[in-house]
Write an enzyme that holds these catalytic residues in place. Structure first.
Site, PDB file in Angstrom:
ATOM      1  N   GLY A 224     -54.087 -18.309  42.930  1.00  0.00           N
ATOM      2  CA  GLY A 224     -53.833 -18.998  44.185  1.00  0.00           C
ATOM      3  C   GLY A 224     -54.925 -19.956  44.607  1.00  0.00           C
TER       4      GLY A 224
ATOM      5  N   HIS B  89     -37.405 -34.394  53.078  1.00  0.00           N
ATOM      6  CA  HIS B  89     -37.248 -35.586  52.245  1.00  0.00           C
ATOM      7  C   HIS B  89     -38.485 -36.485  52.259  1.00  0.00           C
ATOM      8  CE1 HIS B  89     -36.824 -38.227  55.784  1.00  0.00           C
ATOM      9  NE2 HIS B  89     -36.202 -37.184  56.323  1.00  0.00           N
TER      10      HIS B  89
ATOM     11  N   HIS C  92     -51.601 -26.097  47.543  1.00  0.00           N
ATOM     12  CA  HIS C  92     -50.940 -24.818  47.797  1.00  0.00           C
ATOM     13  C   HIS C  92     -50.313 -24.891  49.182  1.00  0.00           C
ATOM     14  CE1 HIS C  92     -51.232 -20.120  47.597  1.00  0.00           C
ATOM     15  NE2 HIS C  92     -50.088 -20.526  48.102  1.00  0.00           N
TER      16      HIS C  92
END
Length: 214
Positions: free
Chosen positions: A71, A138, A147
């Site tokens: 992560g 969009h 992340h």
């Protein structure tokens, strides 16, 4: 025949990656690498085979595919670069329970977790994590080594530059730019641009301090 793959990392993030790959008919997980391999010999039934020092040996044994299941953005970036230099191909790990528009462009080494929605004309860069139940509308641009943590929501035309981390439950207003390697705290509402190398949090998000570059 399934393609053999090695995972780098044996923590909580790796568990989710394993779970997704176990549902993928194209890949066979050979095992995981982790710096703490002596203390965690297995993860979800898979061997933790050693640390990064055996990457070359695995490549020479015929394994050609890898995924960095970590992560931490900086660490994921550095290890990904090492794997590519060694000759590995970095795959995308995408949950079958995510929705990704046919008009989305994806790089490599990307993790897309269950419940994610990524809408049309969005770009997701290399080695980026779009975590559980995150929503990206969009025309967004998500850079390399980013992340987007669980439950985060990005409106349209958001630009997240390389290395940025958006904490759990962030909300980002349309058209906002988040600079490279910045960190947005948990539950923050980002309503204006955040400069590169900044730590920001709150509702609305405010810059708390600068952070080191890479």
């Amino acid at each position: 025949m399934k393609k053999k793959i090695i995972l780098i990392g044996a923590g909580g993030h790796a568990k989710v990656i394993i779970d997704i790959l176990n549902k993928d008919k194209d890949y066979e997980i050979i095992g995981c690498l982790d710096k703490n391999y002596k203390y965690k010999p297995k993860i979800l039934g898979y061997d933790v085979m050693g640390d990064d020092s055996i990457i070359s040996r695995l490549y020479n044994s015929g394994i050609r595919y890898a995924f960095v299941a970590l992560g931490d953005n900086r660490l994921r970036y550095k290890i990904s670069e090492n794997l590519i230099a060694e000759g590995f191909s970095l795959i995308n790990v995408i949950s079958k329970n995510a929705y990704i528009s046919d008009f989305v462009k994806l790089g490599y080494g990307i993790a897309i977790m269950p419940g994610v929605v990524i809408n049309a004309n969005t770009i997701v860069g290399n080695n980026t994590i779009i975590n559980t139940n995150a929503s990206i509308d969009h025309d967004c641009s998500i850079g390399d080594n980013c992340h987007v943590a669980p439950g985060s929501s990005l409106s349209g035309y958001v630009n997240v530059e390389n290395g940025a981390f958006l904490g759990t439950g962030c909300n980002v207003r349309d058209g906002v730019k988040i600079g490279k390697w910045s960190i947005i705290g948990v539950g923050s509402a980002v309503v204006k641009d955040i400069p590169s190398y900044s730590l920001a949090y709150g509702v609305p998000a405010k810059i708390i301090r600068g952070i080191r570059g890479i």
